[in-house]
Design a protein around this motif. Structure first.
Motif, mmCIF file in Angstrom:
data_model
loop_
_atom_site.group_PDB
_atom_site.id
_atom_site.type_symbol
_atom_site.label_atom_id
_atom_site.label_comp_id
_atom_site.label_asym_id
_atom_site.label_seq_id
_atom_site.Cartn_x
_atom_site.Cartn_y
_atom_site.Cartn_z
ATOM 1 N N GLU A 163 -33.892 35.926 15.973
ATOM 2 C CA GLU A 163 -32.309 36.113 16.061
ATOM 3 C C GLU A 163 -31.407 35.301 16.896
ATOM 4 O OE1 GLU A 163 -31.476 40.242 18.985
ATOM 5 O OE2 GLU A 163 -33.724 39.483 19.050
ATOM 6 N N ARG A 166 -29.151 33.747 15.678
ATOM 7 C CA ARG A 166 -28.536 33.747 14.543
ATOM 8 C C ARG A 166 -27.406 34.967 15.880
ATOM 9 N NH1 ARG A 166 -31.649 37.864 10.043
ATOM 10 N NH2 ARG A 166 -31.424 35.939 8.534
ATOM 11 N N LYS A 167 -27.312 34.461 17.011
ATOM 12 C CA LYS A 167 -26.484 35.041 18.487
ATOM 13 C C LYS A 167 -25.632 34.097 18.792
ATOM 14 C CE LYS A 167 -28.564 38.857 20.458
ATOM 15 N NZ LYS A 167 -29.960 39.360 21.438
ATOM 16 N N ASP A 170 -23.534 33.361 16.300
ATOM 17 C CA ASP A 170 -22.079 34.565 16.881
ATOM 18 C C ASP A 170 -21.172 33.593 17.465
ATOM 19 O OD1 ASP A 170 -23.540 36.647 14.386
ATOM 20 O OD2 ASP A 170 -24.567 37.589 16.037
ATOM 21 N N GLU A 382 -31.089 31.240 23.615
ATOM 22 C CA GLU A 382 -31.073 31.827 24.228
ATOM 23 C C GLU A 382 -30.442 31.068 25.459
ATOM 24 O OE1 GLU A 382 -29.998 36.141 25.844
ATOM 25 O OE2 GLU A 382 -30.530 35.291 23.877
ATOM 26 N N ARG A 385 -26.579 29.524 24.685
ATOM 27 C CA ARG A 385 -25.624 30.529 24.401
ATOM 28 C C ARG A 385 -25.242 31.498 25.315
ATOM 29 N NH1 ARG A 385 -25.708 35.903 23.911
ATOM 30 N NH2 ARG A 385 -28.109 36.278 24.293
ATOM 31 N N THR A 386 -25.617 31.510 26.189
ATOM 32 C CA THR A 386 -25.110 32.599 27.775
ATOM 33 C C THR A 386 -25.089 31.937 28.195
ATOM 34 O OG1 THR A 386 -27.902 32.728 28.331
ATOM 35 C CG2 THR A 386 -27.025 34.599 27.258
ATOM 36 N N GLU A 390 -21.084 29.970 25.421
ATOM 37 C CA GLU A 390 -19.882 31.268 25.414
ATOM 38 C C GLU A 390 -19.124 30.886 27.298
ATOM 39 O OE1 GLU A 390 -22.872 35.153 24.036
ATOM 40 O OE2 GLU A 390 -22.287 34.542 26.390
#
Length: 471
Positions: A163, A166-167, A170, A382, A385-386, A390
């Motif tokens: 997951e 995949r995030k 994305d 994680e 990404r964050t 992003e």
């Protein structure tokens, strides 16, 4: 009256002092003394998975009449408490322990036996009416319990990693849409190349991460084949006919995983190739992460003397001596984690190839490395990404400046004037510090209007088949 701090237990080697309040017993206490190596404890997912194995075995043995109602009820309650998160502090054996995970298996047997006897009104260390070996470990061996528990633990842990990939994919694909019309200089061999859109570059990152997730998901499926019931070597000694199928079915109900008995119990007891397959998929995914995080660092280098094509979100001061410096700290952390994951895979590989004759004894090392690789990579993705991806911004002024000044724009001239003439123009542009457009107009190769039309990096960056490059 003084409170006793230890109790005396006996095993096949003699008497052992055990902490009075410990739910574990003699064999675990020996393991604690024998293996004071890392200070680490078993992974929580492995603790839960081993308790699930014991719960399934107790139910099947009870139905077969091998455990009394009283014994089965107490073992099941004790195992379920562990599954629910209780008593984990009593699992104390270092991951670097005796081969095959016998110490961890006995740690589980002793905790469940002592807790079961407490449920029935007994005391810790008495092992009546529930004994660690005779009842909790009935019809089992460390050689089938630990590989099965390792598989269950990884089946439980890896969906979070998939997951996370995949995030992250994305997030890159969302940035690809945001940057879709921004043209930049492509680079091969770290040298200027033909134009590319920043969005297309990011679609490549997103697609690579999706593929990495798919490979892990595919490798994970092999772990649903278990050798529980093979007992010591694959013969099933001390189990009963039909036990393998029944315990696999019961364990499937408990875990929710579609488990199946091994097609060949000897092969799966000897070989840990399924673990190697998963480890390889995680390693390959980490290699992609290293490549992408390194690119992000490079694209964001600067702010004035680097590429500076993207702007990374600042998360902390970058230097204790240079004021105003901001480093790509998140991408650096991601690389460190991914390097460690590659190292874990190497340890797994050594464990897998070192299995000998009828058993691979390196399961504790293999499972430990895979579980921690899964955990730290999940967490790193994680944060990447964050806290980084992003928040990436495009430096549009810098992108346009480099794209229009690239000598590689001469590539578009080769069908019109030939490779050698185009190379001469590129060389002159480099030596004079002029743009390719300025040189071709000065030398009469193209009119100003033709140069604007042909040497437009925005048009040159358009994919010939845009539908083939979906994120």
């Amino acid at each position: 009256m003084a409170i006793e701090t230890v109790r005396i237990e006996r095993d096949s080697l003699g008497e052992v002092e055990v902490p009075a309040e410990a739910l574990y017993g003699a064999q675990t206490a020996r393991a604690v003394r024998n293996f004071p190596i890392s200070g680490l404890r078993p992974h929580p997912d492995l603790i839960v998975a081993t308790a699930q194995v014991k719960l399934a075995a107790a139910r099947v043995n009870h139905r077969a009449g091998r455990l009394t109602d009283e014994q089965a009820r107490a073992i099941e309650q004790a195992a379920q408490e562990i599954i629910d998160g209780l008593w984990h502090e009593h699992f104390v054996v270092d991951p670097y322990q005796a081969g095959a995970g016998t110490s961890h298996n006995m740690n589980t047997n002793e905790v469940i036996a002592n807790r079961a006897n407490e449920i029935l009104g007994g005391r810790r260390g008495e092992y009546k009416p529930v004994h660690p070996n005779d009842h909790v470990n009935l019809g089992q061996s460390s050689n089938d319990v630990i590989p099965t528990a390792g598989r269950l633990a990884l089946l439980r842990a890896t969906p979070k990693l998939i997951e996370a990939f995949r995030k992250l994919a994305d997030a890159f694909c969302q940035k690809a849409q945001e940057f879709g019309n921004l043209t930049k200089t492509g680079r091969t061999h770290l040298q200027d190349a033909v134009p590319i859109r920043l969005g297309d570059e990011f679609t490549g990152y997103g697609a690579a991460l999706r593929r990495a997730a798919d490979r892990i998901a595919e490798a994970r499926l092999a772990l649903t084949e278990i050798n529980l019931g093979a007992t010591a070597l694959g013969t099933g000694i001390n189990a009963f006919p039909g036990y393998r199928a029944q315990v696999a079915e019961e364990l499937s109900r408990i875990t929710g995983f579609p488990l199946r008995p091994a097609r060949n119990t000897f092969e799966i007891t000897q070989s840990h190739a399924d673990f190697a397959h998963l480890s390889g998929a995680i390693r390959n995914a980490a290699l992609e992460v290293i490549r992408i995080a390194s690119d992000i660092r490079l694209l964001g280098s600067g702010p004035r003397a680097g590429l500076g094509e993207i702007i990374l979100p600042p998360v902390q001061p970058g230097s204790s001596i240079m004021p105003g410096k901001v480093n790509p700290s998140i991408a650096e952390m991601v690389n460190m984690v991914a390097f460690q994951v590659v190292g874990y895979d190497h340890a797994v590989s050594l464990g897998v190839l070192s299995g000998q004759l009828d058993l691979n004894v390196w399961t504790p090392l293999i499972v430990y490395n895979l579980l921690w690789a899964t955990d730290i990579l999940t967490n790193a993705l994680e944060v990447f990404r964050t806290r980084c991806v992003e928040g990436i911004q495009a430096n549009e002024k810098r992108l346009a400046e480099l794209a229009h000044g690239s000598i590689a724009l001469a590539t578009i001239l080769t069908p019109r004037i030939g490779y050698l003439r185009a190379a001469e123009i590129a060389k002159k542009a480099w030596e004079t510090g002029k743009t390719v457009r300025e040189v071709v107009v000065e030398e009469g190769v193209l009119s100003p209007e033709e140069a604007d039309e042909i040497l437009d990096p925005v048009k040159m960056a358009l994919p010939q088949d845009p539908d083939a490059n979906q994120c």
